[in-house]
Structure formats: structure tokens, C-alpha cells
Scaffold this active site. Structure first.
Site, mmCIF file in Angstrom:
data_model
loop_
_atom_site.group_PDB
_atom_site.id
_atom_site.type_symbol
_atom_site.label_atom_id
_atom_site.label_comp_id
_atom_site.label_asym_id
_atom_site.label_seq_id
_atom_site.Cartn_x
_atom_site.Cartn_y
_atom_site.Cartn_z
ATOM 1 N N GLY B 27 -2.510 -16.534 28.069
ATOM 2 C CA GLY B 27 -3.314 -17.745 28.070
ATOM 3 C C GLY B 27 -2.797 -18.661 26.991
ATOM 4 O O GLY B 27 -2.093 -18.230 26.077
ATOM 5 N N ASN B 28 -3.118 -19.923 27.102
ATOM 6 C CA ASN B 28 -2.723 -20.872 26.064
ATOM 7 C C ASN B 28 -3.640 -22.070 26.106
ATOM 8 O O ASN B 28 -4.177 -22.442 27.146
ATOM 9 C CB ASN B 28 -1.251 -21.292 26.225
ATOM 10 N N SER B 44 4.856 -19.523 22.545
ATOM 11 C CA SER B 44 5.019 -18.674 23.729
ATOM 12 C C SER B 44 5.052 -17.194 23.366
ATOM 13 O O SER B 44 5.751 -16.789 22.431
ATOM 14 C CB SER B 44 6.332 -19.041 24.427
ATOM 15 N N GLY B 45 4.262 -16.407 24.091
ATOM 16 C CA GLY B 45 4.364 -14.953 23.988
ATOM 17 C C GLY B 45 4.046 -14.357 22.637
ATOM 18 O O GLY B 45 4.494 -13.254 22.323
ATOM 19 N N SER B 74 4.564 -22.694 24.208
ATOM 20 C CA SER B 74 4.212 -22.029 25.467
ATOM 21 C C SER B 74 5.124 -22.500 26.596
ATOM 22 O O SER B 74 5.417 -23.690 26.706
ATOM 23 C CB SER B 74 2.765 -22.369 25.823
ATOM 24 N N SER B 75 5.548 -21.567 27.437
ATOM 25 C CA SER B 75 6.403 -21.952 28.568
ATOM 26 C C SER B 75 5.658 -22.886 29.532
ATOM 27 O O SER B 75 6.274 -23.559 30.344
ATOM 28 C CB SER B 75 6.915 -20.705 29.297
ATOM 29 N N ASP B 76 4.321 -22.916 29.424
ATOM 30 C CA ASP B 76 3.540 -23.811 30.280
ATOM 31 C C ASP B 76 3.395 -25.213 29.696
ATOM 32 O O ASP B 76 2.678 -26.046 30.266
ATOM 33 C CB ASP B 76 2.145 -23.215 30.520
ATOM 34 N N HIS B 97 -5.249 -16.351 32.830
ATOM 35 C CA HIS B 97 -5.196 -15.519 34.032
ATOM 36 C C HIS B 97 -6.519 -14.769 34.141
ATOM 37 O O HIS B 97 -6.538 -13.582 34.476
ATOM 38 C CB HIS B 97 -4.015 -14.551 33.968
ATOM 39 N N ASP B 120 -23.533 -27.910 37.395
ATOM 40 C CA ASP B 120 -23.829 -28.384 36.042
ATOM 41 C C ASP B 120 -22.565 -28.871 35.328
ATOM 42 O O ASP B 120 -22.643 -29.681 34.401
ATOM 43 C CB ASP B 120 -24.448 -27.253 35.204
ATOM 44 N N HIS B 169 -1.400 -18.367 41.391
ATOM 45 C CA HIS B 169 -1.094 -18.304 39.974
ATOM 46 C C HIS B 169 -2.368 -18.084 39.161
ATOM 47 O O HIS B 169 -2.664 -16.953 38.793
ATOM 48 C CB HIS B 169 -0.338 -19.578 39.577
ATOM 49 N N TYR B 226 -30.488 -33.160 29.526
ATOM 50 C CA TYR B 226 -30.340 -31.779 29.059
ATOM 51 C C TYR B 226 -29.888 -31.811 27.605
ATOM 52 O O TYR B 226 -29.086 -32.651 27.218
ATOM 53 C CB TYR B 226 -29.316 -31.044 29.929
#
Lengths: 231, 231, 231, 231
Positions: B27-28, B44-45, B74-76, B97, B120, B169, B226
Site C-alpha cells: 500500500g502507499n 517503494s517496498g 513507490s512504483s505507483d 490491496h 454517506d 488489481h 451531521y
């Protein structure tokens, strides 16, 4: 004002988190002082981590107006008030978005009474309300949510079936105290989860009504013999 | 450089773990300083256990080049940058993920809006992107991932539906801050889980669109009531 | 009186909570001293948090009468006693409402033996009892619950298949000690969960009976070679 | 003897518990010193709570005989040895009964490669072995278990698909170290869970093979660019 009740309501709200029934601010508990006609409820959208007993808001049962408290009461307050007025024996009300009970509400289905775990606490299927009308949704929505619950309980004793699914929304439960309403919320969630698995394994399953009577009465009937209460 | 934003992005990355949305390094989170045109993102990683706020990488929004930081971003990162460019109001982006949202992405299905928990926070169904072409997969894959998301949002307001499923993905979400993007990632995961159970119980279930409007606007509309924000 | 056994039964009851098999007071463990003909069992409806070893109740195996203890014994005591009488080798009995085993009980289905995890501990499918009659439910219900279990085990060796599902109710398990009965309760729950998923993925799945023999005997047969016990 | 490897194997065994992949003694990890031709493995049926690094058993790769250690090695040792012999690059082997991977094994189905989470670590579907013959089950069962795995990998590269489901039994995984084999066991469990949900939501779902290549190579190909490893 109502310091004892505020503590109980505060503690019951924290118990929702402890029991895994809410994430973020997705739940609220209230309690009532029926003599004074006052309801104590969680403030709206406040984190459980930072909330204090003194943050609980006191609301007038009849008018719905805030009697004490700096913060806005839960936006679901009108629903709680309708339930207190319609169900005269209840002392606490809970609303959550707990996973499995909410999933059944989203499915628009009653949770059928197919096990003694359910029958130990809920005499009937846990009913799901019908769709709300345009007027109800666009009008006083939270008050009308209470009204559709009450309508759904025509012919059902709310003291024997202390919970409901609001269609596409989620569960409300109640009980003899704020803590007991939380207890019933946990039972409902557990029954919703088990019923989901049971129906995946056997979509046709049912329970003998005799077993419902036996289990409900074993805990709640005039000759109850579960636990340590003297008969 | 951007020490405040680095802390926020670092903390939001740790919150992914705390919220049960990532295992390992799956995750990132990033955040943006729109004035400076700089994005801060997780390396990354790198393990969440050993990661420090100072490990966050600063990347130029336009060029995608690392401006500060010893580690690879991050590779993303290219996906994040495309989203920041296309959706001008967002201040944080999250990729995970997480189990149920990823399962829906793997199923190639939108998560339908069948409950008020969903409504919501997400005005529409959480959309699933279409298959990527050979050119997209074999070309600048992470950038093209951003492009298929943006294309999927034609006709959908990303501020009102702050998340997406990338087909086969997993989920991306965004928000008004890195923390808010994590919040939306958690809501998406919870809605994905509940929708799974709801559809197992009743494959035909739907929700009245009026209820969607009501709930979305109760929290986000011009007359939102709210929480504790003053109207 | 029976201080050692009380400690073991008390600890086994706490282990139910630790293993995630019970919430609230929804479970009970007993142990037996077969020489003295006495059974030690959890008191009814008492919280696990506040319960002490000295709260365990001593009951006479034959008469079912309380021999020692201030509190009422578990309301399921008559079921335990029937099992101890019918299954002469068992030394501990457990009842829970654990999620997946209870869900199968509610479905009214045996848990088929489709995996070596199951076969390592349960030689047969974990059987589900049949519906109880009106006379059984309205008569000595808990004693009759024991009787329907015993009847279901005609032709099944209870030492090799140490558990059962009571239809619409939940699991009972037993073993060579109170702790071993809890162990078997956990195995049953885990097998119930895995079998649920397996049948969702492949409703037709079965297991080669040869594999059942192999695995059961690897752990329990005369030439068992699992673990550190000397042959 | 092999103190470093014993520590690594010991730690990897504890990590199985930490990762939620085993309860009780239902798992084992081994590691190999290929130069010396020795394998270090968990003792059979020993509790993780009380186990020490020095309890690890040293076994000869070729003969399977215990070279050092007071305790019996895991009953699955012959399976581990077959895998080390057949797959020359692997340095660690893991066996668990993790819930979802075991459920797929019980279903007798390969876990299809329908998501990038899977493709990031497993190039192919995670294969399920075929039924074992009477001779295999009644003969050297654990050794034959290894043989059916190796047979199932005809045409599959075990370095690119580091795990398998033994039909009706459960998962084995392997890797470049004992810790990496545990990592792959966790990935397999997570993919098994997500694939279960995906197939419930959409039984027809598949993934574009191009995406498999892209994701597998992004992490493992000659031009891998995920993480901090320098190219």
C-alpha cells in the site's frame, strides 16, 4: 445533570468499539430517564478516542430540544426518541453499522430465527423495515425512520424482539439499559453472521417453532432458569 | 523540505496498517503541496516497521522526477500524479490491496450503492475500470493505470465518489488530505465487505436513489447537518 | 474438594474465550472424576472476567444434584451428564456457540470429512442430530439433548469423532481432559469454517476415504508417529 | 551445528503464528544448507510457545536421517526433502493449514491467477495436486506427497510459482530463505481469500495474461523496478 446516566451512556458507546460493532463514529447509544422525560445521547460525529462522559448531550424526550450540552446530539436522535415513545419499557437504544447486520439490511431481508442463539434473545425473526416513501425520505427523515420501525413492529412485541434492520441502512437495537441495548446489538451481529453462513450452506434451513419457545422462555419466560437469578 | 506534509504522509501510511488495509508493503499514501507542485509519497517496498518520516520521497508533479529523497518512490507514483492532475481538488491519494475491495476489483465489478454507509461517502457505485489494452500494459503502465481511472470518471464527480477499483488489481482512493484518503480507503473496504455479504443473501438487492441523495447530502451537501460543523 | 479438577475446568473455560470460541457467557466446560462419580462444571450465566476457580460447581454424575458450590451449575449440565454416562472414556465436555460450527448446526447439515485437518482429529463427518420431538423439547430438554446426541452416535465411535452438532443449536465436543475437549472444539470450528469455504468454491468436493484412514491413524492409530510420544 | 540456520528456521516458525497462518502445531518451516546437504526443521507436534531455537532438528538431505536433535523432526520432513531435491534453487519450505488456502485444497481446485496481488508473486495459478493412489497413501505417504507435488510441477517453474495445494490437505510453499517461504505462504493465503470472494461475486472472472506478465516481471523480471534494489 444526570451524571450517572451520562456515565452509563458514555461507557456503552465505548463498548460498541470494544465489541467490534463500530469503526470511526458509525454508531451511537442513548439512555433515558423516564421520570424526568430526558434522553442522554452521544454527540454527533465525535471520535470515541477523545470523547468524555461530560460530552454526552441531554435532550428532551417530547420536544427533542437540547437541554444540556455544548455539542450537537447524534443526527439519529429523532429516531431514538420515536422508539422511546413507542416502546415504553425500553431504557437504552443503539444504532450501528455493524458488518453482517448491515449487510442483511442492505439485502432487504429479515434475519430468520433459525438457531437457539437467536431464540435466546429475539423471539421473532429480526424484522427488516420496508422502503421509505419520497415524503418520508425528504421530510423529517430521522423521525420517519423511527416511524417505519414502529410500523414494522405492529404485532411484534419489542421487548421480546429487541432489534430491527432499517432497510438499506443498518441495525437499531434496544434493551433494559444502555448496556443491555449494546449486548443485544452484539447478539444481532453474531446472529446475522451465523445466519449468512447457514443460508450459504443450506438455503432451505428452518427451525422448529417449539425450539424457539423453549429457548426464549428458558432465558426470559416466567419460569426462566438460565443464569443465577433466583426463581 | 515539506516536513509537515512528510509527517502527514508518513502517519497516513502507518494508519493503513493500523486500519488493517495493508500487509507487508502492499500500500502507499501520498499527499500534495499544490502551490509548490510537489508530491510526497512512500518509498517503494520499504517496511512500515522501520520506515521514518524522513524516508518519504518528494516528487515533482509535472515531471515525476525525484526532488528530494534517498529512496525510490513507490512504483505507483505515476498513477498518483495522473490523479492529482486530473482531479484538482484532491490532496491525498491511497492505493492498497485491501481484501474485499481487491476481491471486487478481481471480479471486475462495480461495488453498487446499496446502503447508506456507502452513500454517506460515495455518491455513485464505486466504479471498476475496464481492461487495459496491450499498449497500455506494455507501455507506461502505471501512468496508463492513472489514465484508465480518469477515463472511467467521465461523467462522475471524483470529489463525490472518492475511490475506484482498478480491474484485476485493487482500489485507489483519494480525499481532502492524506488522512482523509485513508479514511475513504477504509470506508471502501467496509462497503466492499458488506456488499459481498448482501449479494450472497439477496443477489437482486438495490437501493432507492432518494436514499442515496438524502444520505450523501446529510454529510456533504450545502445543508449538511451531521457532526459538529456549524452550518 | 476436587481442587485440581476445578482448576483445570476453570482454565479450560477461560481458554474458550482465548481461542475465540465464545462471547459473553455462551459456552461451558466440564470435567469428571470417574472414580468419585463427580462432575465439575462452570456456573450458569457467569462472566468469564470475574469467574474464579472456586466458583466451579460440583455435581453428582448419577443424580445431577449439586454436591458443592454456591452458584447454579450451567443449564446445560444434564446434557454433559448424559454424555459422560454414555461415552465411558471421555473426561471433559465442551459446549459453545462458535460461529461456523453453529452455522452448520443451524443449517442442519453434517460437516463432511473433506480434509486432512478434519481427519487428523475426527474420523467421521461431524454429525448433526435430527429434530427433537415435541415431547423432548417440552420435557427434560437438556437431558433429551444429551439423548439425541447419544442416539446420533449409534454406529459412530465417540472416541474417534469427539464432537457433534445439535441441530439448530450448536456444537458439543469432548475429549480425554477438559483441555482436550476445548482443543477439539477449536478444531471443529476451524474445520467448519474451512468446509464452508470449500463448499462455496466446489459444492461437489469429496475426499478419498484412504486419506481419512491414513491421517486419522497417523495421529491416533496403534502405529501413530506424529509428535514426540514414544512408540 | 548450523546455529545461524536454526535461528532462522526457529524465527520463521514463530512468524507462521504471528502471520495468523497456524494454530496449535499445525505448521512447519525448514531451511537448508545446500553445501553441507543438511536440512533444519521444526520438531513434530511441539508447541510454538515453549519451542526453542535449539529444539530445531538437523536432518540429512539424502538419507532423511536425524543428524542432530533430541526430538522427532516434523512428520512432514520427507515431503520437505523431496522438494529440496527436485527444486534446486529453493532454500526454505513451509507447510501450513491456513484457512483459505486449505479450503481451496479441500475443494480440489487450483487458485486461478485473477489478480495482480497473485501475479506479483505467483506466475501461474497455484496448482492443486491430483488424488493420490492407494499405493501412495499406504506406502511412504509423506515422501509420496512430495512426489505428487513435483509431478504437478511438470511444465511449471517452481521458482516463479513458489507454492502448491496438496489436494484435500493444504498448502506448501517455498522460497529463497525460510523467511521468504513464510512470506509466500502468507501471500498464498491472502490470494486464496480474495479469490474466494471474487468467485462468489463473479464466477466467470478472469485476468488478461498481459497483466500477469507485467506484474510478475515488475517485481521479478530482469528489469524489475519495484522496491529499493538497484538495477
Amino acid at each position: 445533570m444526570l451524571e450517572e446516566l451520562k456515565k452509563k451512556v458514555y461507557q456503552a458507546n465505548l463498548d460498541l468499539v470494544k465489541q467490534g460493532l463500530v469503526i470511526f463514529t458509525w454508531g451511537n447509544v442513548s439512555g433515558i430517564d423516564r421520570e424526568k422525560g430526558l434522553v442522554v445521547i452521544k454527540p454527533s460525529g465525535v471520535d470515541y478516542d477523545t470523547m468524555k462522559a461530560s460530552d454526552m448531550v441531554v435532550v428532551d424526550l417530547e420536544s427533542g430540544k437540547v437541554v444540556e450540552g455544548e455539542l450537537n446530539p447524534s443526527s439519529d436522535t429523532p429516531t431514538h426518541l420515536v422508539l422511546y415513545k413507542a416502546f415504553p419499557n425500553i431504557q437504552g437504544v443503539v444504532h450501528t453499522h455493524s458488518t453482517y447486520a448491515t449487510a442483511w439490511a442492505q439485502a432487504g431481508k429479515d434475519i430468520p430465527n433459525i438457531g437457539t442463539t437467536h431464540a435466546d434473545y429475539f423471539h421473532e425473526a429480526i424484522p427488516c423495515t420496508s422502503d421509505m416513501t419520497k415524503a418520508e425520505v425528504e421530510g423529517q427523515y430521522e423521525l420517519e425512520t423511527g416511524n417505519v420501525i414502529v410500523k414494522r413492529f405492529e404485532g411484534i412485541n419489542p421487548d421480546h424482539t429487541p432489534g430491527v434492520l432499517v432497510k438499506n441502512h443498518g441495525p437499531f437495537s434496544w434493551g433494559t439499559s444502555p448496556a443491555n441495548a449494546v449486548y443485544n446489538a452484539k447478539v444481532m451481529e453474531q446472529c446475522a453472521k451465523m445466519a449468512f453462513v447457514s443460508f450459504m450452506v443450506n438455503p432451505e434451513t428452518t427451525m422448529n417453532p417449539l425450539l424457539i419457545e423453549k429457548h426464549y422462555n428458558r432465558k426470559h419466560g416466567p419460569n426462566a432458569y438460565y443464569g443465577q437469578k433466583k426463581k
